[in-house]
Structures are given as structure tokens and as C-alpha cells.
Scaffold this motif. Structure first.
Motif, mmCIF file in Angstrom:
data_model
loop_
_atom_site.group_PDB
_atom_site.id
_atom_site.type_symbol
_atom_site.label_atom_id
_atom_site.label_comp_id
_atom_site.label_asym_id
_atom_site.label_seq_id
_atom_site.Cartn_x
_atom_site.Cartn_y
_atom_site.Cartn_z
ATOM 1 N N ASP A 110 -4.916 1.758 1.767
ATOM 2 C CA ASP A 110 -4.567 2.956 1.012
ATOM 3 C C ASP A 110 -3.500 3.755 1.754
ATOM 4 O O ASP A 110 -3.117 3.416 2.868
ATOM 5 N N PHE A 111 -3.054 4.819 1.106
ATOM 6 C CA PHE A 111 -2.000 5.644 1.694
ATOM 7 C C PHE A 111 -2.473 6.346 2.959
ATOM 8 O O PHE A 111 -1.689 6.533 3.898
ATOM 9 N N GLU A 160 5.479 9.301 -0.131
ATOM 10 C CA GLU A 160 4.121 9.051 -0.608
ATOM 11 C C GLU A 160 4.104 8.439 -2.003
ATOM 12 O O GLU A 160 3.389 7.471 -2.266
ATOM 13 N N THR A 180 5.161 4.823 -1.875
ATOM 14 C CA THR A 180 4.152 4.009 -1.199
ATOM 15 C C THR A 180 2.966 3.770 -2.116
ATOM 16 O O THR A 180 2.495 2.631 -2.255
ATOM 17 N N ARG A 181 2.487 4.820 -2.755
ATOM 18 C CA ARG A 181 1.358 4.657 -3.682
ATOM 19 C C ARG A 181 1.729 3.727 -4.836
ATOM 20 O O ARG A 181 0.906 2.922 -5.286
#
Length: 126
Positions: A56-57, A95, A98-99
Motif C-alpha cells: 500500500d501507499f 500519492e 502511486t495509488r
């Protein structure tokens, strides 16, 4: 490498404080234009993609903080709180991308899934 563009992203609700500061979505618009243009052209020249997929992030942020702390430790110093805040602020700029990549919004290629301790848990071709 390999994030796919999403033209609707600039209109989405902010994910974090960096995006909240950019109410008109200028940063997101810039990212999406780059992903649809120059980066897409560059990635078209690649022979393939190998994506290392973390859980996960939060892992990505934690690992980036570990890396920074290690750099400071190599100099014999503890990482100052201000630097920790800087790293958090910096990574918030990426973010959303990336997500997106973690949820599959990336070019096809080999995927290597890793756990919190960076151990390979499985791999596949996407």
C-alpha cells in the motif's frame, strides 16, 4: 515508470494537503498532461516494464522515510523532524499517481509483489 494518465484526476477531490493547497488542480493537470504526452512517448520506447508492487501507499512513505533516516545516520546524525515533514510533503506530490499504479493504472508488464518487509510474495505478468 508506466503510470497511465487519467484526464479526470484534476477534477477529483484532493487526497492530501498538497492537493488541497492546489484547489484549481494545476499540479494534477500538469502531471496528467505529462503522462499523456512526453512520458507516454518515452515509455513507448521501453522494451517492457517491471513493476515492484508494495502492499500500500503507507509502505511507500515508510520506506522513503527509512531511506532518508539512513542517509542522515550515515552522516552520524539523527534525521531532524523538519526533514521528516519535508519527505512527507514531497511524497504527497506523487500519492495520487502511486495509488493509481497500485490499483492497476499502469502499463502492462511483469509484476513483483512484495510485503511490508520487502520480501517477494508472488509475481505475475500483467
Amino acid at each position: 515508470m508506466g503510470a497511465l494518465p487519467d484526464a479526470s484526476a484534476p477534477m477529483d477531490a484532493p487526497l492530501n494537503p498538497v492537493e488541497a493547497e492546489d484547489r484549481p488542480g494545476d499540479w494534477r493537470r500538469h502531471q496528467e498532461a505529462a503522462l499523456a504526452g512526453p512520458y507516454a512517448d518515452l515509455w513507448d520506447t521501453a522494451d517492457g516494464f517491471c513493476h515492484i508492487v508494495p502492499p500500500d501507499f503507507d509502505c511507500v512513505l515508510g520506506w522513503r522515510l527509512q531511506q532518508e533516516a539512513g542517509l542522515w545516520a550515515a552522516r552520524g546524525e539523527a534525521m531532524p523532524d523538519e526533514r521528516r515533514d519535508w519527505v512527507r510533503h514531497f511524497i504527497e506530490h506523487y500519492e495520487r499517481l502511486t495509488r493509481r499504479m497500485l490499483s492497476g493504472g499502469r502499463r502492462a508488464g511483469v509484476e513483483i509483489y512484495i510485503d511490508d518487509d520487502r520480501n517477494v510474495v508472488r509475481s505475475s505478468v500483467y
